[in-house]
Scaffold this active site. Structure first.
Site, PDB file in Angstrom:
ATOM      1  N   ASP A  85       0.519  -1.553   0.101  1.00  0.00           N
ATOM      2  CA  ASP A  85       0.070   0.229  -0.262  1.00  0.00           C
ATOM      3  C   ASP A  85       1.134   0.726  -0.098  1.00  0.00           C
ATOM      4  O   ASP A  85       1.449   1.651   1.137  1.00  0.00           O
ATOM      5  CB  ASP A  85      -0.628  -0.159   1.109  1.00  0.00           C
ATOM      6  CG  ASP A  85      -1.648   1.165   1.189  1.00  0.00           C
ATOM      7  OD1 ASP A  85      -1.890   2.109   0.479  1.00  0.00           O
ATOM      8  OD2 ASP A  85      -1.993   1.661   2.383  1.00  0.00           O
ATOM      9  N   ASP A 267      -2.875   5.969  -5.367  1.00  0.00           N
ATOM     10  CA  ASP A 267      -2.939   5.081  -4.353  1.00  0.00           C
ATOM     11  C   ASP A 267      -2.643   3.186  -4.890  1.00  0.00           C
ATOM     12  O   ASP A 267      -4.378   2.957  -5.317  1.00  0.00           O
ATOM     13  CB  ASP A 267      -3.974   5.372  -3.560  1.00  0.00           C
ATOM     14  CG  ASP A 267      -4.535   4.738  -2.464  1.00  0.00           C
ATOM     15  OD1 ASP A 267      -2.563   3.859  -2.043  1.00  0.00           O
ATOM     16  OD2 ASP A 267      -4.339   4.978  -1.525  1.00  0.00           O
TER      17      ASP A 267
END
Length: 427
Positions: A85, A267
């Site tokens: 992430d 992201d």
């Protein structure tokens, strides 16, 4: 955790309710390997020179909306399935498979907690050895042992590779301390030559598709075409705390979504693409008959409108990056995996949850990254994007800033004419 920190880490927001992971994230499956002794800790100059400029790791897309990587922790390592992430920066293990402590596991006396878009992970903090690849074995890495959580089924935790400032406020009682990330320590220990992570994803064909690559330590020229467009991390907060960039214009066909420089984030930890609520409303209004389904938390697009849909054109650093029609639609045969109703055409663009003008007005998640190569370059505080074989068209030699909506429409028209002519030639 402070309100500001919680707000920043909402780069994990996900606007679809699903039965699988609460956070759509990316991860990489690695082959289990024994730790290489001379790859731990600090390295001499000779050992650094022997290393490759970068290390590639295969990525498997699971359930269409997340990529998972096996990361080793401890000595000997136990391997955990972690979400990779760029929207958070703490590494957690132990969510499904319990944290196996070894001689390298040292409690710090601190607790660590991170709040994500749809949940949180929390537990005691430890120093431990983390194995990313046979050549990247990080010693004394701070990690969290998950003992409290919400949701997150099917994964063991998170490999946080966002900027280190996102860790501020995550510890207690030392709330003002920051936690060096795996990328920080890999660079400091000489395991990578540059603090760069690059991402190559692709549209998945199955619910367990090994179709992507993560590159640690640099960029792999074989994974993109043309040049990389680099932009500095935005100076607009709160997007600047993460991998934030500015989009200078956004058009859906001829409809202006916004035409002034606007900050948001790139992201890997978000499956879809989110726009500030007013931007999303403009996008939705441009698709006749579409509506936002509160039950599934997706935009629903009627079949009668699909044939007239337009590309979503995003200008970043003077280059236009295009989400074609396919990139804006979830394949109907994937409805159940995404938590939707069978036979309904859902879209991949959704609302961010607040109006524009708050310093964080979009998220470019997995559905955007399936089309473009992305570079997260902490060495130079910048983000890079490049065309791939999955992009709608190869980059042009001329300045892409001169491309306009008419140009895209003309290219699309010529493409359709060429396809129709080809079909007529087929006996």
């Amino acid at each position: 955790m402070s309100y500001l920190t919680r707000f920043l880490i909402l780069s994990e927001i996900f606007f679809s309710s699903r039965s699988a992971s609460a956070i759509p994230v990316l991860s990489f499956p690695l082959t289990k390997v024994d730790r290489i002794a001379d790859s731990r800790g600090s390295c001499d100059a000779a050992s650094i020179l022997r290393r490759r400029a970068f290390t590639n790791v295969s990525v498997t897309n699971m359930d269409y909306y997340q990529y998972v990587m096996n990361v080793g922790v401890g000595d000997p390592p136990t391997y955990y399935s972690l979400v990779v992430d760029t929207g958070s920066s703490i590494t957690f293990v132990g969510r499904s498979k319990p944290y196996n402590k070894t001689s390298t596991s040292i409690a710090t006396g601190q607790n660590v907690e991170v709040t994500y878009g749809l949940g949180y992970l929390a537990g005691p903090e430890y120093y431990d050895t983390v194995t990313l690849t046979p050549d990247i074995v990080i010693t004394d890495q701070l990690i969290g042992n998950v003992v409290a959580y919400t949701d997150w089924p099917g994964v063991d935790g998170v490999l946080g590779v966002g900027p280190v400032n996102l860790t501020l406020g995550s510890l207690s009682p030392n709330i003002t301390s920051i936690v060096p990330t795996v990328m920080d320590n890999a660079r400091q220990q000489g395991l990578i030559q540059q603090q760069i992570m690059s991402v190559s994803f692709a549209p998945p064909l199955t619910d367990n598709d090994t179709n992507g690559v993560i590159t640690f330590g640099g960029v792999d020229p074989s994974l993109f075409v043309g040049n990389i467009t680099y932009v500095s991390v935005t100076s607009t907060y709160p997007a600047a705390y993460s991998w934030g960039v500015n989009i200078t214009s956004c058009f859906y066909g001829e409809t202006i979504i916004f035409s002034t420089s606007t900050a948001g984030t790139v992201d890997t930890g978000n499956s879809l693409v989110a726009l500030a609520d007013d931007f999303f409303a403009t996008y939705m209004a441009a698709i006749p008959g579409s509506y936002y389904d509160n039950q599934s938390s997706f935009i629903v697009i009627p079949s009668s409108s699909i044939g007239n849909m337009q590309p979503l054109n995003l200008t970043i650093g003077g280059t236009v990056f295009i989400m074609d029609i396919a990139a804006q639609l979830i394949p109907i045969d994937q409805d159940s995996a995404w938590g939707g109703n069978p036979g309904v055409q859902y879209g991949t663009i959704g609302p961010l949850g607040h109006q524009s003008g708050q310093g964080w007005d979009f998220i470019l998640g997995q559905k955007f990254l399936e089309k473009y190569y992305a570079v997260f370059d902490a060495e130079n505080n910048r983000v890079g994007l490049a065309y791939t074989n999955y992009s709608v068209s190869p980059p042009l030699e001329t300045s892409s800033a001169s491309l306009n909506t008419f140009g895209f429409s003309l290219l699309a028209l010529l493409s359709m004419i060429a396809q129709a002519y080809t079909l007529q030639l087929i006996p």
